[in-house]
Design an enzyme around this catalytic site. Structure first.
Site, PDB file in Angstrom:
ATOM      1  N   GLU A  11       2.428  10.006  -0.931  1.00  0.00           N
ATOM      2  CA  GLU A  11       2.740   9.077  -2.007  1.00  0.00           C
ATOM      3  C   GLU A  11       3.909   9.664  -2.768  1.00  0.00           C
ATOM      4  O   GLU A  11       3.842  10.804  -3.242  1.00  0.00           O
ATOM      5  CB  GLU A  11       1.537   8.891  -2.943  1.00  0.00           C
ATOM      6  CG  GLU A  11       1.667   7.696  -3.894  1.00  0.00           C
ATOM      7  CD  GLU A  11       2.887   7.741  -4.791  1.00  0.00           C
ATOM      8  OE1 GLU A  11       3.575   6.712  -4.942  1.00  0.00           O
ATOM      9  OE2 GLU A  11       3.175   8.810  -5.355  1.00  0.00           O
ATOM     10  N   CYS A  19      -0.870   5.351 -10.333  1.00  0.00           N
ATOM     11  CA  CYS A  19      -0.980   5.561  -8.889  1.00  0.00           C
ATOM     12  C   CYS A  19      -1.721   4.422  -8.202  1.00  0.00           C
ATOM     13  O   CYS A  19      -2.848   4.112  -8.558  1.00  0.00           O
ATOM     14  CB  CYS A  19      -1.711   6.860  -8.607  1.00  0.00           C
ATOM     15  SG  CYS A  19      -1.933   7.138  -6.850  1.00  0.00           S
ATOM     16  N   CYS A  51      -4.852   6.104  -5.988  1.00  0.00           N
ATOM     17  CA  CYS A  51      -6.103   6.538  -6.625  1.00  0.00           C
ATOM     18  C   CYS A  51      -6.244   5.955  -8.033  1.00  0.00           C
ATOM     19  O   CYS A  51      -6.565   6.692  -8.975  1.00  0.00           O
ATOM     20  CB  CYS A  51      -6.212   8.054  -6.656  1.00  0.00           C
ATOM     21  SG  CYS A  51      -4.854   8.836  -7.547  1.00  0.00           S
ATOM     22  N   HIS A 110      -7.923   7.294 -12.367  1.00  0.00           N
ATOM     23  CA  HIS A 110      -7.269   7.207 -13.676  1.00  0.00           C
ATOM     24  C   HIS A 110      -8.065   6.294 -14.610  1.00  0.00           C
ATOM     25  O   HIS A 110      -8.162   6.559 -15.807  1.00  0.00           O
ATOM     26  CB  HIS A 110      -5.826   6.728 -13.529  1.00  0.00           C
ATOM     27  CG  HIS A 110      -4.931   7.775 -12.931  1.00  0.00           C
ATOM     28  ND1 HIS A 110      -4.505   8.868 -13.640  1.00  0.00           N
ATOM     29  CD2 HIS A 110      -4.423   7.922 -11.684  1.00  0.00           C
ATOM     30  CE1 HIS A 110      -3.751   9.644 -12.856  1.00  0.00           C
ATOM     31  NE2 HIS A 110      -3.687   9.087 -11.663  1.00  0.00           N
ATOM     32  N   ARG A 121      -7.576  13.715  -4.857  1.00  0.00           N
ATOM     33  CA  ARG A 121      -6.719  14.887  -4.643  1.00  0.00           C
ATOM     34  C   ARG A 121      -7.056  16.064  -5.546  1.00  0.00           C
ATOM     35  O   ARG A 121      -6.374  17.083  -5.495  1.00  0.00           O
ATOM     36  CB  ARG A 121      -5.260  14.498  -4.820  1.00  0.00           C
ATOM     37  CG  ARG A 121      -4.784  13.609  -3.701  1.00  0.00           C
ATOM     38  CD  ARG A 121      -3.547  12.804  -4.038  1.00  0.00           C
ATOM     39  NE  ARG A 121      -3.292  11.877  -2.956  1.00  0.00           N
ATOM     40  CZ  ARG A 121      -3.990  10.759  -2.743  1.00  0.00           C
ATOM     41  NH1 ARG A 121      -4.967  10.416  -3.564  1.00  0.00           N
ATOM     42  NH2 ARG A 121      -3.721   9.999  -1.714  1.00  0.00           N
ATOM     43  N   SER A 138      -1.991  16.499  -8.330  1.00  0.00           N
ATOM     44  CA  SER A 138      -0.749  16.985  -7.709  1.00  0.00           C
ATOM     45  C   SER A 138       0.152  17.694  -8.710  1.00  0.00           C
ATOM     46  O   SER A 138       1.090  18.380  -8.320  1.00  0.00           O
ATOM     47  CB  SER A 138       0.001  15.842  -7.008  1.00  0.00           C
ATOM     48  OG  SER A 138      -0.754  15.373  -5.912  1.00  0.00           O
ATOM     49  N   CYS A 156       0.610  13.469  -4.100  1.00  0.00           N
ATOM     50  CA  CYS A 156       0.804  12.181  -4.746  1.00  0.00           C
ATOM     51  C   CYS A 156       1.742  12.440  -5.918  1.00  0.00           C
ATOM     52  O   CYS A 156       1.341  12.968  -6.950  1.00  0.00           O
ATOM     53  CB  CYS A 156      -0.508  11.609  -5.236  1.00  0.00           C
ATOM     54  SG  CYS A 156      -0.245  10.053  -6.073  1.00  0.00           S
ATOM     55  N   CYS A 185       1.636  10.341  -9.219  1.00  0.00           N
ATOM     56  CA  CYS A 185       0.586  10.925 -10.053  1.00  0.00           C
ATOM     57  C   CYS A 185       1.078  12.182 -10.743  1.00  0.00           C
ATOM     58  O   CYS A 185       0.931  12.342 -11.955  1.00  0.00           O
ATOM     59  CB  CYS A 185      -0.618  11.316  -9.188  1.00  0.00           C
ATOM     60  SG  CYS A 185      -1.862  10.046  -9.071  1.00  0.00           S
TER      61      CYS A 185
END
Ligand code: SF4
Ligand code: SF4
Lengths: 310, 499
Positions: B13, B60, B63, B67, B426, B449, B493, B496
């Site tokens: 991503e 994102c 995911c 969030h 992640r 990330s 990601c 993110c």
């Protein structure tokens, strides 16, 4: 190399000969071949200030299925999330795609017009890359709220000077057919339907904001299952209560999209059916103004939401 | 010293560039460079706190649910809102569905092409319909003389792709099949979430969705089918990849400082617990030890700040900066987060299903515990976690009580401060929030990330992925395939990481 009508006629002649058909079948076969080839017009998919949600949403396509999309319908020359090509291989693929004049350019995400270094790829800013890619493309499809109208990166406060793709291209003096597919994310039926329409060689019918009328012609409020409650003024005042969600902040009455008819994720659900408000993600002003909260929880629930035009 | 640059890193991503220096066929230096900034924290200032789950999900598209959970918790924590049981369970179910979709996509669509010889499809002579169709398509593509035949599957970087044709065919077949399974996981999330990506039902105070028997059973039927794919296809494929690429159980080892916040709330705490695991020693999580630095990031200033004091002031021209990602540290240390960290911490904490399944995995692969800290170890723990969570989801589904409420009472508090700590697919995810008179005064996110892909810190110590890249053996004339495998094992990601 540009494939012309003449090439198709020549190829069709060969096919007819091989199949032992009469020469009168040539134009018909040529058309079929042309359609087949045009159905595979290359797609170059670029991501600017995006969350990849529209790409992920594309993979939720019901029909054609994502596998069919990838291996039958699209010729996805480059896609950041899907391309096997990475690093040097990806750079080369990008250049080759830009050079192909049949390319349909799909853009996901806004453009950091006020801070070009906020998005880079290779040694180039995304802004420069986008201009080069758009110049060579036959049409530009903006998927999602960010590319179409600026979306959340362009909400009040906008620290990167984020702009929607059509305005950015216009300011750069690039004139290409542009289609906007707002939504956060774009519904896969809207993006797949539009791209397939384009690949068949014609533009879908658009409204004044360049949205395909097939998906964005009506206020979703008019088809909402809670519309009857709205008419008898039975309103929910707090989340979880019965009634139409208008006074809780629902923007269905000012949002043009077919969610209330189509549903999401194979039609199993959508925002209002799950009793969340429509946050107006398909509206040009989605999330723009910080003084208009999505849920009107803290104010006296007597006033309805703003009634701006969509 | 040769420089090998991977830019863009695709099949992840977002916008990531990796620079490496290679000497004697090993990576000796590495820089992780995040390349796209939007400024969510600035955009959130002055908004209604209840806006934050809607806005932060858009950080994102892979995911979003994590969030939503983090921001709901942050608002609830700052304003003193309690949620009903049903809301807790539905959040677990929506989040679990998002984990399944994310992990499947990561292995098949994002990573597998590094471990498959895609051209092998031209040699396929078997009877599987989808593989025959794929072969015909690739043949037509090649015959069409287009400049990029069989995109996006080709071209790829040169490298040591497997010659085992049975594996190549099987993996390609599952690449295609998994597309429908991951889509179904999204449908499952939408049953309670309204839509995916970016759910509509999750708000501070609960989940708006009304529970009905058909909804629950619709979810159950899909979950059963997906569990079958996870256990009979995904997990075996990862084990097979581990057998074919044995060397990658020793490549990509990180700094082995693992951090998790805990996730999937149950009555007596999270199903997968939080903590810090260092040198085999497990310690309880102390969120006050978290601080972000920006010495090498494109933001003004650099001194470490706890997220309650955090600020996001972009400076695209800053000297010495090389990434838009900040550098979070725990007690000054860079930490690895993600499925590997989560399972190691759950394993050391004695979570029964995790202990058993990790032990079985090690036995199946003939691995020591240390092999988990590797490219393959990350893929394997991610697959194992998918199976463990999917199994647990049946329990949460059974615990829903149809007649009970799904949204709690919303008090009239208008100011406060709070944190929402959870885990995204992640890794460790935190949102920190200060509310003044019903307006967001400060909002800071530290995303998985951000931890893994952070640049060097104050002392010059490399970020976790940078550290994991150092020592990676590379072939002569490598275009970066080995490094890309290491990088992808962390499931980057970047939308993110920077937000
Ligand atoms: S819930 Fe929203 S879309 Fe439905 S009738 Fe009420 S205002 Fe209109
Ligand atoms: S109902 Fe409203 S918020 Fe939901 S997807 Fe449609 S336009 Fe967006």
């Amino acid at each position: 190399m540009k494939i012309t009508r003449r090439t198709f006629l020549k190829d069709a002649g060969l096919v007819v000969g091989i199949l032992g058909l009469s020469q009168s079948a040539v134009p018909q076969v040529a058309e079929a071949l042309e359609l087949l080839a045009s159905g595979r017009a290359p797609v170059l998919w670029l991501q600017g200030q995006a969350c990849s949600g529209c790409s992920i949403s594309l993979l939720n396509s019901e029909s054609p299925s994502p596998a069919d999309l990838l291996t039958r319908y699209l010729s996805l020359y480059f896609h950041h999330t899907l391309s096997a090509a990475t690093g040097v291989a990806a750079r080369k693929v990008l250049e080759q795609s830009i050079a192909d004049e049949r390319t349909v350019l799909v853009v996901e995400g806004s453009v950091p017009a006020g801070m070009p270094k906020a998005c880079t790829l290779g040694d180039e800013t995304f802004n420069e890359l986008l201009i080069r890619a758009a110049k060579g493309a036959q049409a530009v499809v903006c998927v999602g709220a960010c590319a179409s109208f600026g979306g959340i990166p362009a909400a009040q406060g906008n620290p990167t000077g984020a702009l929607d793709v059509p305005t950015f291209l216009q300011q750069a003096g690039i004139e290409k057919p542009v289609i906007n597919l707002p939504g956060c994310p774009t519904h896969p039926a809207w993006s797949v339907g539009t791209i397939l329409h384009l690949l068949r060689g014609s533009l879908p019918e658009l409204d004044e904001l360049h949205r395909p009328k097939a998906y964005y012609n009506e206020l979703l409020h008019d088809q909402c299952p809670l519309f009857a409650k709205y008419q008898i003024q039975e309103f929910a005042r707090l989340p979880g209560e019965d009634g139409c969600l208008f006074k809780l902040g629902c923007q269905g009455a000012i949002t043009k999209a077919d969610c209330s008819m189509r549903g999401w994720n194979g039609g199993v659900n959508w925002c209002v059916r799950t009793r969340g408000v429509c946050v107006g993600c398909a509206r040009p002003e989605f999330a723009r103004d910080r003084d208009y909260p999505f849920y009107r929880i803290h104010e006296s629930a007597t006033n309805g939401p703003r009634d701006k035009e969509s | 010293m040769a420089k090998v640059i991977i830019d863009p890193v695709t099949r992840i991503e977002g916008h990531l560039r990796i620079d490496t220096e290679v000497s004697n066929q090993r990576i000796v230096n590495a820089w992780s460079k995040g390349e796209m900034f939007r400024g969510f924290e600035a955009l959130l200032k002055g908004r209604d706190p209840f806006d934050s789950p809607v806005i932060t999900q858009r950080i994102c598209g892979v995911c979003p649910v994590s969030h939503a959970v983090a921001s709901c918790k942050a608002v609830e924590n700052s304003l003193g809102i309690a949620i009903p049981e049903n809301a807790r369970l539905m959040r677990n179910l929506i989040l679990g569905s998002n984990y399944i979709a994310s992990h499947l996509t990561h292995f098949y669509q994002l990573s597998a092409l590094d471990f498959i010889q895609a051209e092998a499809i031209l040699k396929y002579r078997g009877s599987n319909r989808s593989l025959r169709n794929l072969r015909t398509w690739v043949e037509q593509e090649v015959a069409s003389k287009k400049i990029l035949p069989a995109a996006p599957f080709l071209p790829h970087l040169k490298g040591d792709y497997p010659k085992d044709q049975a594996w190549n065919f099987r993996a390609l077949q599952h690449y295609l099949e998994s597309l429908d399974i991951r889509k179904d996981a999204h449908t499952m999330a939408a049953l309670f979430g309204g839509k995916m990506p970016h759910t509509a039902s999750m708000l501070a105070g609960g989940v708006t969705t009304r529970l009905t028997p058909d909804l629950v059973e619709n979810f159950r039927v899909r979950l059963l089918r997906i569990r079958q794919f996870i256990d009979e296809t995904y997990l075996p494929d990862v084990l097979q990849a581990a057998k074919l690429f044995k060397n990658y159980a020793d490549i990509g080892s990180g700094n082995a400082i693992y951090l998790a916040y805990g996730v999937f709330d149950e009555k007596d705490g999270p199903f997968l617990p939080g903590g810090l695991l260092q040198d085999g020693q497990q310690r309880p999580l102390e969120p006050k030890k978290i601080a972000e630095q920006t010495f090498h990031s494109y933001y003004r200033e650099g001194s470490p700040r706890h997220p309650y004091q955090g600020e996001t002031l972009p400076d695209a021209e800053k000297d010495n900066a090389y990434s838009w990602i900040k550098a979070p540290r725990y007690a000054g240390m860079p930490c690895e987060v993600g499925p590997l960290a989560r399972l190691m911490i759950a394993y050391k904490s004695g979570v029964a299903p995790v202990r058993k399944r990790v032990a079985t995995l090690l036995a199946q692969l003939g691995w020591q515990e240390r092999h988990l800290n590797s490219v393959l170890g990350r893929h394997a723990t991610r697959a194992l976690e998918t199976s463990i969570i999917a199994e647990r989801m049946e329990l949460w589904l059974d615990q829903l009580t149809l007649a009970n409420p799904t949204v709690g009472e919303i008090p009239s508090t208008t100011s406060g401060q709070g944190a929402g700590l959870t885990e995204a697919p992640r890794g460790a995810l935190g949102h920190w929030l200060t509310v003044e008179q019903n307006k967001i005064d400060n909002y800071q996110c530290i995303v998985p990330s951000t931890w893994n892909f952070s640049p060097a810190g104050q002392e010059g110590e490399p970020g976790p992925v940078e550290a994991a890249l150092i020592g990676t053996p590379v072939a002569t004339g490598s275009q970066g395939l080995e490094a890309a495998r290491v990088v992808r094992s962390f499931d980057p990601c970047i939308a993110c990481a920077i937000h």
